[in-house]
Design an enzyme around this catalytic site. Structure first.
Site, PDB file in Angstrom:
ATOM      1  N   ARG A 117      38.487  46.421  37.134  1.00  0.00           N
ATOM      2  CA  ARG A 117      38.908  47.088  38.387  1.00  0.00           C
ATOM      3  C   ARG A 117      38.334  48.499  38.464  1.00  0.00           C
ATOM      4  O   ARG A 117      37.392  48.825  37.760  1.00  0.00           O
ATOM      5  CB  ARG A 117      40.449  47.110  38.520  1.00  0.00           C
ATOM      6  N   HIS A 146      36.898  41.776  33.849  1.00  0.00           N
ATOM      7  CA  HIS A 146      37.265  42.539  35.054  1.00  0.00           C
ATOM      8  C   HIS A 146      38.048  43.770  34.616  1.00  0.00           C
ATOM      9  O   HIS A 146      39.063  43.638  33.930  1.00  0.00           O
ATOM     10  CB  HIS A 146      38.153  41.701  35.984  1.00  0.00           C
ATOM     11  N   ALA A 160      45.402  35.084  41.151  1.00  0.00           N
ATOM     12  CA  ALA A 160      44.764  34.386  40.029  1.00  0.00           C
ATOM     13  C   ALA A 160      44.229  35.410  39.040  1.00  0.00           C
ATOM     14  O   ALA A 160      43.534  36.345  39.435  1.00  0.00           O
ATOM     15  CB  ALA A 160      43.620  33.525  40.543  1.00  0.00           C
ATOM     16  N   ASN A 182      33.366  42.231  41.290  1.00  0.00           N
ATOM     17  CA  ASN A 182      34.176  41.829  42.462  1.00  0.00           C
ATOM     18  C   ASN A 182      35.218  42.891  42.807  1.00  0.00           C
ATOM     19  O   ASN A 182      36.411  42.622  42.884  1.00  0.00           O
ATOM     20  CB  ASN A 182      34.828  40.454  42.250  1.00  0.00           C
ATOM     21  N   LEU A 190      41.588  31.297  37.939  1.00  0.00           N
ATOM     22  CA  LEU A 190      40.577  30.424  38.535  1.00  0.00           C
ATOM     23  C   LEU A 190      39.284  30.513  37.743  1.00  0.00           C
ATOM     24  O   LEU A 190      38.873  31.633  37.424  1.00  0.00           O
ATOM     25  CB  LEU A 190      40.331  30.822  39.998  1.00  0.00           C
ATOM     26  N   HIS A 234      46.265  41.931  37.090  1.00  0.00           N
ATOM     27  CA  HIS A 234      47.043  42.037  38.327  1.00  0.00           C
ATOM     28  C   HIS A 234      48.447  42.463  37.909  1.00  0.00           C
ATOM     29  O   HIS A 234      48.936  42.044  36.856  1.00  0.00           O
ATOM     30  CB  HIS A 234      47.151  40.675  39.033  1.00  0.00           C
ATOM     31  N   HIS A 290      33.261  31.011  32.441  1.00  0.00           N
ATOM     32  CA  HIS A 290      34.627  30.486  32.228  1.00  0.00           C
ATOM     33  C   HIS A 290      34.723  28.980  32.478  1.00  0.00           C
ATOM     34  O   HIS A 290      35.431  28.545  33.382  1.00  0.00           O
ATOM     35  CB  HIS A 290      35.654  31.260  33.052  1.00  0.00           C
TER      36      HIS A 290
HETATM   37  O1  DOR Z   1      41.465  34.118  37.778  1.00  0.00           O
HETATM   38  C1  DOR Z   1      40.545  34.807  38.189  1.00  0.00           C
HETATM   39  N1  DOR Z   1      40.711  36.122  38.459  1.00  0.00           N
HETATM   40  N2  DOR Z   1      39.347  34.233  38.401  1.00  0.00           N
HETATM   41  C2  DOR Z   1      38.346  34.904  38.983  1.00  0.00           C
HETATM   42  O2  DOR Z   1      37.306  34.307  39.178  1.00  0.00           O
HETATM   43  C3  DOR Z   1      38.524  36.293  39.437  1.00  0.00           C
HETATM   44  C4  DOR Z   1      39.599  36.961  38.726  1.00  0.00           C
HETATM   45  C5  DOR Z   1      40.036  38.282  39.341  1.00  0.00           C
HETATM   46  O3  DOR Z   1      39.170  39.078  39.666  1.00  0.00           O
HETATM   47  O4  DOR Z   1      41.245  38.505  39.460  1.00  0.00           O
HETATM   48 ZN    ZN Z   2      36.068  36.463  36.301  1.00  0.00          ZN
END
Ligand code: DOR
Ligand code: ZN
Length: 353
Positions: A19, A17, A264, A43, A220, A252, A175
């Protein structure tokens, strides 16, 4: 390889990820230093649901890279209940390499995800036919299912059925966090592979919860019992090409993690390969790192191995307690802890193109 250095084909990150906007600019150079390519998770908010959006996102990533970077982002489509076979075809025609299944509500920005996989069967049919891999966030979301059981229940309620209905579909079970998942992938055909994160190799749920809650280990699917961690390490170092590197690095801000309702995601991009080296060395399996990090994923996606190399040096160093992120602060995974291997890398030129 000797005991002090290890040179590897440059690795790839098969689950990442980054962003968008200023956040992207803060992190993408870190991965570009370590990795040749990365599968870029779609996402965003709004999510990347068609080829045109994937093209725009690819351009944004390329323009955020440090000068002279040869890093290649590999784009992914976000599946919704409304994704059509035509969307898949257009994505393929635009060099999108895979499509991602987020069960609706499973994780960050998954609200537009799939509510019932059966609705997507015509789309999966097209993916099976064209060879486009399905990337799976493998957790059920029903309230009554315990969060520690959600992956195992997903295997039994959803994944087995999909695999049996689409025997030729290429699937990456992303994962993975349980022995159940390791066993499932091992026992499935060669069309089924999986990624494993550094946090699930180095930690189990005790690391998250004993002696006080550690929000920077929360992701997650959530960390599981030690016996699952053991099974994951075993799979990663086995030399079985079905298991390969995917960090799931998910930035994050410190504030968003250290909150009454913490986000998460574990941020491992700056030192991803060092984290994997830590886990492989601890298991006495440094000779297995290159296959896992640099070969098996590319083979699964039918891409060539990278031609560049990286060198790791055996050297203790301390992970910084925090880093700059998007004009704010982020805490990297294993902050303040000592790692035993260090990537020899030129200092980053942070100026984007
Ligand atoms: O911990 C996670 N963070 N699991 C995910 O599936 C998405 C991810 C996120 O985009 O922050
Ligand atoms: Zn992911």
């Amino acid at each position: 390889m000797n005991n002090k250095t290890l040179t590897l084909i440059k690795p790839d990150d098969w689950h990442l990820h980054v962003r968008s906007g200023a956040a992207l600019k803060s992190v993408v150079g870190m991965t570009a230093t370590q990795m040749g390519r990365a599968i870029i998770m779609p996402n965003l908010n709004p999510p990347v649901t068609n080829a045109a959006q994937a093209n725009i996102y690819r351009e944004e990533i390329l323009s955020a890279l440090p000068k002279d970077s040869t890093f290649t982002p590999l784009m992914v489509l976000y599946l919704t209940d409304n994704t059509t076979p035509k969307d898949i075809q257009e994505a393929m025609d635009n060099n999108v390499v895979a499509a991602k299944l987020y069960p609706a509500g499973a994780t960050t920005n998954s609200d537009s995800g799939v509510t019932n996989i059966v609705k997507l069967y015509p789309t999966l049919e097209r993916m099976q036919k064209t060879g486009m891999p399905l990337l799976v966030h493998g957790e059920v979301t029903r309230n009554e299912v315990d969060i520690f059981d959600r992956e195992a229940v997903f295997i039994d309620e959803v994944l087995r059925q999909v695999v049996s209905d689409f025997p030729e579909l290429k699937i990456v079970f992303e994962h993975i966090t349980t022995k159940n998942a390791v066993d499932f992938v091992r026992e499935s055909s060669d069309n089924i592979a999986s990624t494993i994160t550094p946090q699930h190799l180095l930690n189990n749920r005790n690391d998250m919860l004993v002696g006080g809650i550690k929000p920077h280990t929360y992701c997650l699917p959530v960390l599981k019992r030690a016996e699952h961690q053991v099974a994951l390490v075993d799979a990663a170092i086995s030399g079985n090409a079905k298991f390969f590197l995917g960090t799931d690095s998910a930035p994050h801000t410190k504030h968003d993690k250290e909150s009454a309702c913490g986000c998460a995601g574990v941020f491992s991009a700056p030192h991803a390969i060092e984290l994997y080296a830590q886990a492989f060395d601890k298991a006495g399996a440094m000779d297995k790192l290159e296959g896992f990090a640099s070969k098996f994923g590319a083979d699964f996606y039918h891409l060539p191995h990278n031609t560049q190399t990286i060198t790791l040096k055996k050297q203790n160093w301390t992970v910084p307690n925090e880093l700059e992120f998007n004009g704010d602060v982020i805490v990297p995974f294993m902050a303040t802890k000592t790692l035993n291997w260090r990537l020899e890398a030129p200092p980053l030129d942070w100026t984007p193109n």
